[in-house]
Design a protein around this motif. Structure first.
Motif, mmCIF file in Angstrom:
data_model
loop_
_atom_site.group_PDB
_atom_site.id
_atom_site.type_symbol
_atom_site.label_atom_id
_atom_site.label_comp_id
_atom_site.label_asym_id
_atom_site.label_seq_id
_atom_site.Cartn_x
_atom_site.Cartn_y
_atom_site.Cartn_z
ATOM 1 N N TYR A 115 0.831 -1.201 0.000
ATOM 2 C CA TYR A 115 0.000 0.000 0.000
ATOM 3 C C TYR A 115 0.866 1.253 0.000
ATOM 4 O O TYR A 115 0.603 2.217 -0.728
ATOM 5 N N LEU A 116 1.914 1.236 0.797
ATOM 6 C CA LEU A 116 2.816 2.394 0.894
ATOM 7 C C LEU A 116 3.547 2.630 -0.425
ATOM 8 O O LEU A 116 3.692 3.775 -0.868
ATOM 9 N N ALA A 117 3.997 1.562 -1.073
ATOM 10 C CA ALA A 117 4.801 1.711 -2.290
ATOM 11 C C ALA A 117 3.972 2.132 -3.497
ATOM 12 O O ALA A 117 4.490 2.764 -4.423
ATOM 13 N N LEU A 118 2.699 1.796 -3.511
ATOM 14 C CA LEU A 118 1.868 2.090 -4.674
ATOM 15 C C LEU A 118 1.435 3.553 -4.718
ATOM 16 O O LEU A 118 1.178 4.181 -3.687
ATOM 17 N N LYS A 119 1.321 4.069 -5.929
ATOM 18 C CA LYS A 119 0.747 5.393 -6.137
ATOM 19 C C LYS A 119 -0.762 5.316 -5.880
ATOM 20 O O LYS A 119 -1.361 4.237 -5.989
ATOM 21 N N PRO A 120 -1.408 6.422 -5.559
ATOM 22 C CA PRO A 120 -2.869 6.417 -5.486
ATOM 23 C C PRO A 120 -3.461 5.914 -6.804
ATOM 24 O O PRO A 120 -3.042 6.342 -7.882
ATOM 25 N N GLY A 121 -4.380 4.984 -6.715
ATOM 26 C CA GLY A 121 -4.934 4.363 -7.910
ATOM 27 C C GLY A 121 -4.145 3.171 -8.394
ATOM 28 O O GLY A 121 -4.536 2.512 -9.359
ATOM 29 N N ILE A 123 -2.341 -0.622 -8.486
ATOM 30 C CA ILE A 123 -2.966 -1.950 -8.478
ATOM 31 C C ILE A 123 -2.093 -2.958 -7.730
ATOM 32 O O ILE A 123 -0.876 -2.998 -7.930
ATOM 33 N N LEU A 124 -2.728 -3.765 -6.908
ATOM 34 C CA LEU A 124 -2.079 -4.916 -6.276
ATOM 35 C C LEU A 124 -2.716 -6.176 -6.841
ATOM 36 O O LEU A 124 -3.934 -6.365 -6.736
ATOM 37 N N GLY A 125 -1.914 -7.030 -7.457
ATOM 38 C CA GLY A 125 -2.393 -8.298 -7.982
ATOM 39 C C GLY A 125 -1.877 -9.447 -7.150
ATOM 40 O O GLY A 125 -0.669 -9.525 -6.879
ATOM 41 N N VAL A 126 -2.770 -10.320 -6.721
ATOM 42 C CA VAL A 126 -2.403 -11.455 -5.872
ATOM 43 C C VAL A 126 -2.941 -12.744 -6.476
ATOM 44 O O VAL A 126 -4.139 -12.859 -6.742
ATOM 45 N N VAL A 127 -2.052 -13.701 -6.708
ATOM 46 C CA VAL A 127 -2.449 -15.068 -7.021
ATOM 47 C C VAL A 127 -1.979 -15.927 -5.852
ATOM 48 O O VAL A 127 -0.807 -15.844 -5.460
ATOM 49 N N ALA A 128 -2.886 -16.707 -5.273
ATOM 50 C CA ALA A 128 -2.535 -17.489 -4.083
ATOM 51 C C ALA A 128 -3.276 -18.811 -4.092
ATOM 52 O O ALA A 128 -4.382 -18.916 -4.614
ATOM 53 N N HIS A 129 -2.645 -19.814 -3.494
ATOM 54 C CA HIS A 129 -3.282 -21.120 -3.370
ATOM 55 C C HIS A 129 -4.471 -21.007 -2.410
ATOM 56 O O HIS A 129 -4.330 -20.517 -1.296
ATOM 57 N N ARG A 130 -5.615 -21.515 -2.845
ATOM 58 C CA ARG A 130 -6.856 -21.335 -2.090
ATOM 59 C C ARG A 130 -7.168 -22.551 -1.217
ATOM 60 O O ARG A 130 -7.055 -23.693 -1.646
ATOM 61 N N LYS A 154 -7.379 -9.183 4.918
ATOM 62 C CA LYS A 154 -6.085 -8.593 5.273
ATOM 63 C C LYS A 154 -5.739 -7.433 4.346
ATOM 64 O O LYS A 154 -5.200 -6.406 4.779
ATOM 65 N N ALA A 155 -6.034 -7.571 3.058
ATOM 66 C CA ALA A 155 -5.754 -6.484 2.105
ATOM 67 C C ALA A 155 -6.632 -5.275 2.408
ATOM 68 O O ALA A 155 -6.156 -4.125 2.394
ATOM 69 N N GLU A 156 -7.892 -5.516 2.694
ATOM 70 C CA GLU A 156 -8.801 -4.400 2.974
ATOM 71 C C GLU A 156 -8.440 -3.709 4.282
ATOM 72 O O GLU A 156 -8.584 -2.481 4.400
ATOM 73 N N GLN A 157 -7.940 -4.463 5.253
ATOM 74 C CA GLN A 157 -7.515 -3.850 6.504
ATOM 75 C C GLN A 157 -6.344 -2.900 6.299
ATOM 76 O O GLN A 157 -6.174 -1.935 7.053
ATOM 77 N N ALA A 158 -5.539 -3.166 5.252
ATOM 78 C CA ALA A 158 -4.403 -2.297 4.940
ATOM 79 C C ALA A 158 -4.836 -1.066 4.148
ATOM 80 O O ALA A 158 -4.018 -0.172 3.911
ATOM 81 N N GLY A 159 -6.103 -1.017 3.713
ATOM 82 C CA GLY A 159 -6.603 0.137 2.989
ATOM 83 C C GLY A 159 -6.990 -0.133 1.552
ATOM 84 O O GLY A 159 -7.529 0.749 0.874
ATOM 85 N N PHE A 160 -6.707 -1.329 1.054
ATOM 86 C CA PHE A 160 -7.023 -1.644 -0.339
ATOM 87 C C PHE A 160 -8.524 -1.855 -0.533
ATOM 88 O O PHE A 160 -9.246 -2.217 0.394
ATOM 89 N N ARG A 161 -8.957 -1.658 -1.778
ATOM 90 C CA ARG A 161 -10.321 -1.967 -2.184
ATOM 91 C C ARG A 161 -10.280 -3.112 -3.186
ATOM 92 O O ARG A 161 -9.514 -3.072 -4.142
ATOM 93 N N LEU A 162 -11.072 -4.150 -2.946
ATOM 94 C CA LEU A 162 -11.147 -5.263 -3.886
ATOM 95 C C LEU A 162 -11.814 -4.776 -5.167
ATOM 96 O O LEU A 162 -12.943 -4.302 -5.156
ATOM 97 N N PHE A 210 -6.654 -5.747 -6.413
ATOM 98 C CA PHE A 210 -6.967 -4.696 -5.461
ATOM 99 C C PHE A 210 -6.498 -3.341 -5.992
ATOM 100 O O PHE A 210 -5.575 -3.273 -6.803
ATOM 101 N N VAL A 211 -7.113 -2.292 -5.508
ATOM 102 C CA VAL A 211 -6.723 -0.933 -5.895
ATOM 103 C C VAL A 211 -6.489 -0.101 -4.639
ATOM 104 O O VAL A 211 -7.258 -0.182 -3.684
ATOM 105 N N LYS A 212 -5.428 0.697 -4.677
ATOM 106 C CA LYS A 212 -5.211 1.701 -3.632
ATOM 107 C C LYS A 212 -6.054 2.918 -3.991
ATOM 108 O O LYS A 212 -5.870 3.497 -5.070
ATOM 109 N N PRO A 213 -6.983 3.289 -3.144
ATOM 110 C CA PRO A 213 -7.857 4.422 -3.485
ATOM 111 C C PRO A 213 -7.068 5.678 -3.832
ATOM 112 O O PRO A 213 -5.984 5.922 -3.281
ATOM 113 N N GLY A 214 -7.603 6.465 -4.787
ATOM 114 C CA GLY A 214 -6.942 7.713 -5.179
ATOM 115 C C GLY A 214 -6.991 8.733 -4.058
ATOM 116 O O GLY A 214 -7.821 8.654 -3.143
ATOM 117 N N SER A 215 -6.093 9.715 -4.152
ATOM 118 C CA SER A 215 -6.043 10.748 -3.099
ATOM 119 C C SER A 215 -7.202 11.715 -3.229
ATOM 120 O O SER A 215 -7.795 11.855 -4.299
#
Length: 215
Positions: A115-121, A123-130, A154-162, A210-215
């Motif tokens: 979340y910190l490294a990404l610019k507003p707007g 994208i975080l892409g996650v592929v994980a074993h379910r 966990k992603a949403e708790q960090a501020g991301f939006r699915l 996921f997306v980091k919401p814009g400022s």
């Protein structure tokens, strides 16, 4: 775009991302350094460096960023990346102490760093074993899996939006109750029930955007 790939392992996805970003973007690989005190990390780092060095025409513009969980998990300066991606690593961010108590604090640090490294707007892409939705995390991570709802929370708790999910890596034949490395491509059980595991196919994976919401 500036894209950060987290824990590239042997570089399977690097083979896709590096040529794609070479001329009009920047690929940064967040990977353990060769100076790591962890023997496994050192081995992987040297192997990965050899891969990059072997094809400078493909990987010559790839940059690396030290990333060594749980000790150091920075992903670059704040607001510096357009996209952060990680493939099949989420279960590696779960830890158990000597008493068997399981913590997701390292996973939470990963999401905060992204979340910190990404610019507003960005994208975080996650592929994980379910894992099955009802399986406790304390059990699932030992199989190399996590419930999808847990990863999203966990992603949403960090501020991301699915922003989206995909079934591109889903496999309904996989019940999610066995270690994922029993299945292709690893087939870690050797010849033991090999036909059975091959018939199931690769592990059932979640693909999340996921997306980091814009400022």
């Amino acid at each position: 775009m500036t894209v950060v790939e987290v824990l590239p392992g042997g570089g399977w996805y690097t083979e896709i991302l590096a040529p794609f970003l070479r001329d009009k973007g920047q690929l940064i690989e967040a990977t353990p350094p060769a100076s790591s005190p962890n023997p496994f990390f050192r081995k992987m780092a040297l192997k990965y460096k050899a891969k990059l060095d072997a094809k400078s025409n493909v990987y010559g513009r790839v940059k690396t960023e030290p990333f060594e969980p749980p000790a150091y998990m920075g992903l670059g300066p704040p607001d510096s990346a357009d996209m952060v991606v990680t493939f099949l690593n989420m279960h590696d961010f779960m830890y158990a102490n000597v008493h068997g108590d399981v913590t997701g604090m390292v996973a939470e640090r990963f999401f905060r760093s992204a979340y910190l490294a990404l610019k507003p707007g960005g994208i975080l892409g996650v592929v994980a074993h379910r894992a099955p939705a009802t399986m406790p995390v304390t059990q699932s991570f030992k199989l190399g899996r996590l419930p999808q709802t847990y990863v999203i929370r966990k992603a949403e708790q960090a501020g991301f939006r699915l922003a989206g999910t995909s079934k591109v890596s889903a496999n309904p034949k996989d019940p999610g109750t066995m270690p994922v490395w029993y299945l292709p491509p690893m087939l870690s059980q050797g010849q033991n029930d090999r036909a059975h595991y091959k018939a199931i196919g690769p592990g059932d994976d979640m693909t999340l955007r996921f997306v980091k919401p814009g400022s």
